[in-house]
Design an enzyme around this catalytic site. Structure first.
Site, short mmCIF file in Angstrom:
data_model
loop_
_atom_site.label_atom_id
_atom_site.label_comp_id
_atom_site.label_asym_id
_atom_site.label_seq_id
_atom_site.Cartn_x
_atom_site.Cartn_y
_atom_site.Cartn_z
N LYS A 72 0.82 -1.22 0.00
CA LYS A 72 0.00 0.00 0.00
C LYS A 72 0.85 1.27 0.00
CE LYS A 72 -4.36 -2.00 1.22
NZ LYS A 72 -5.37 -2.33 2.22
N ARG A 129 -3.50 -10.13 4.82
CA ARG A 129 -3.97 -10.25 3.44
C ARG A 129 -2.88 -9.67 2.54
NH1 ARG A 129 -6.27 -6.90 -0.25
NH2 ARG A 129 -7.89 -7.76 -1.60
N1 HH2 Z 1 -7.48 -3.95 0.89
C1 HH2 Z 1 -7.83 -3.96 -0.41
C2 HH2 Z 1 -8.94 -4.70 -0.85
N2 HH2 Z 1 -9.67 -5.42 0.02
N3 HH2 Z 1 -10.06 -6.19 2.22
C3 HH2 Z 1 -9.73 -6.20 3.51
N4 HH2 Z 1 -10.45 -6.91 4.38
N5 HH2 Z 1 -8.66 -5.49 4.00
C4 HH2 Z 1 -7.88 -4.73 3.18
O1 HH2 Z 1 -6.94 -4.06 3.67
C5 HH2 Z 1 -8.20 -4.69 1.78
C6 HH2 Z 1 -9.33 -5.44 1.33
C7 HH2 Z 1 -7.02 -3.20 -1.40
O2 HH2 Z 1 -6.00 -3.98 -1.94
P1 HH2 Z 1 -6.03 -4.70 -3.37
O3 HH2 Z 1 -7.08 -5.76 -3.40
O4 HH2 Z 1 -4.68 -5.17 -3.73
O5 HH2 Z 1 -6.37 -3.54 -4.37
P2 HH2 Z 1 -7.66 -3.15 -5.19
O6 HH2 Z 1 -8.73 -2.80 -4.20
O7 HH2 Z 1 -7.20 -1.98 -6.02
O8 HH2 Z 1 -8.07 -4.34 -6.02
#
Ligand code: HH2
Length: 264
Positions: A206, A241
Site C-alpha cells: 500500500k 492479506r
Molecule cells: N485492501 C484492499 C482490498 N480489500 N479487504 C480487507 N479486508 N482489508 C484490506 O486491507 C483490503 C481489502 C485493497 O488492496 P487490493 O485488493 O490489492 O487492491 P484493489 O482494491 O485496487 O483491487
C-alpha cells in the site's frame, strides 16, 4: 498467524490490475499462492483503490465466479465484494468467507445473506467511500474511532444473526487514512485483538509504504509489506492479506519460530 493470498480479477487494481483478468490466469495464480503457503484465497472483481470505477454486478460476477469455481477445491475461499448478489453466487460456488470492505453497510441484503449461509465475515473499517476516502481523512483518535466503528458493526452483524465466532475485524489500512493513521493502527493491532475477535490486516504494497521509502512504486514495497505484517503479528493479528505470499509466509514462520524459542 494465517496468510490470505490476494487474487484480483480486475483490470484496475492498484498493484496487479489486468494481470489476472483472464480466469485461467487467475486460477493458476491462486494455485501458486496456495503452494507458496496461502491458508485462504481472497478473490475480488472490483478494485477499491482511491477513485476506482464502480463495477456492475453482472460484470463482477462474470469476473469472479469462474475463478471461485476453479479454486474452490484448492483452498478455503473468501469473496471480496460489497454486493450481496455477487457474494450469494460465490458462496454457491464454494466460498466460505465474505470480505466486505463496507462492513455490511453497503448492500442491504448482505447481512441476511451472510447470516443464512453460515459463512465467515470480514468487517473492515473505511472512512467514506473509495472515491472520496483519501480526501484529507481526519480523526480525533484514529485507533479509538476505528475500534468503536468496528465494534458497532459487530453488534449490527450479530443482531442480524451472524454468530460472533464467524466474524473477523479489519482496521482497513489505506481506506481513508494518512500515513500516520496507518502506522498508528498497525502499531495498535493489540487494541483490536483485545476485543477477542480475530483481526485481519491488509497492508500489502500500500501507498504508505512508498511514502516511507522515497515513493517506492507498488512492485518495490515487499520489505515494507513484510515489516507491516510482522508488526501486525506482534500485536496478535490472526491473518494478513497479501499479494506476495511466499516471502510473507516465510517471514511469519521464522518470526513464529523465534517467538517460540524465547525463554518464558
Ligand atoms: N485492501 C484492499 C482490498 N480489500 N479487504 C480487507 N479486508 N482489508 C484490506 O486491507 C483490503 C481489502 C485493497 O488492496 P487490493 O485488493 O490489492 O487492491 P484493489 O482494491 O485496487 O483491487
Amino acid at each position: 498467524m494465517k496468510v490470505m493470498g490476494i487474487v484480483n480479477v480486475t483490470p484496475d487494481s492498484f498493484s496487479d490490475g489486468g494481470r489476472f483478468l483472464d480466469p485461467q490466469r487467475a486460477i493458476d495464480h491462486g494455485r501458486r499462492l496456495v503452494e507458496e503457503g496461502a491458508d485462504v484465497l481472497d478473490i475480488g472483481g472490483e478494485s477499491t483503490r482511491p477513485g476506482a470505477a464502480a463495477v456492475e454486478a453482472a460484470e463482477e460476477l462474470a469476473r469472479v465466479i469462474p475463478v471461485v469455481e476453479g479454486l474452490a477445491d484448492t483452498a478455503p475461499i473468501s469473496i471480496d465484494t460489497a454486493k450481496a448478489a455477487v457474494a450469494a453466487e460465490a458462496i454457491a460456488a464454494g466460498a466460505g468467507m465474505v470480505n466486505d470492505v463496507t462492513a455490511l453497510g453497503g448492500d442491504p441484503d448482505m447481512a441476511a445473506l451472510c447470516a443464512e449461509s453460515g459463512v465467515e465475515v470480514v468487517l473492515m473499517h473505511m472512512l467514506g467511500t473509495p472515491r472520496t476516502m483519501q480526501d484529507d481523512p481526519r480523526y480525533g483518535d484514529v485507533v479509538a474511532e476505528v475500534r468503536a466503528f468496528l465494534l458497532d458493526r459487530v453488534e449490527s452483524a450479530t443482531g442480524a444473526g451472524i454468530p460472533r465466532d464467524r466474524i473477523l475485524i479489519d482496521p482497513g489500512i489505506g481506506f481513508g487514512k494518512t500515513v500516520e493513521h496507518n502506522l498508528e493502527l498497525l502499531g495498535a493491532t493489540a487494541a483490536f485483538a483485545e476485543t477477542g475477535l480475530p483481526v485481519l490486516v491488509g497492508p500489502s504494497r500500500k501507498a504508505f509504504i512508498g511514502r516511507l521509502d522515497h515513493e517506492a512504486p507498488e512492485g518495490e514495497r515487499l520489505g515494507g509489506t513484510v515489516a507491516a505484517c510482522l508488526a501486525a503479528m506482534d500485536g496478535g493479528a490472526a491473518m494478513v492479506r497479501v499479494h506476495d505470499v511466499a516471502p510473507v509466509a516465510q517471514a511469519v514462520r521464522v518470526a513464529g519460530a523465534i517467538r517460540s524459542a524465547r525463554p518464558d
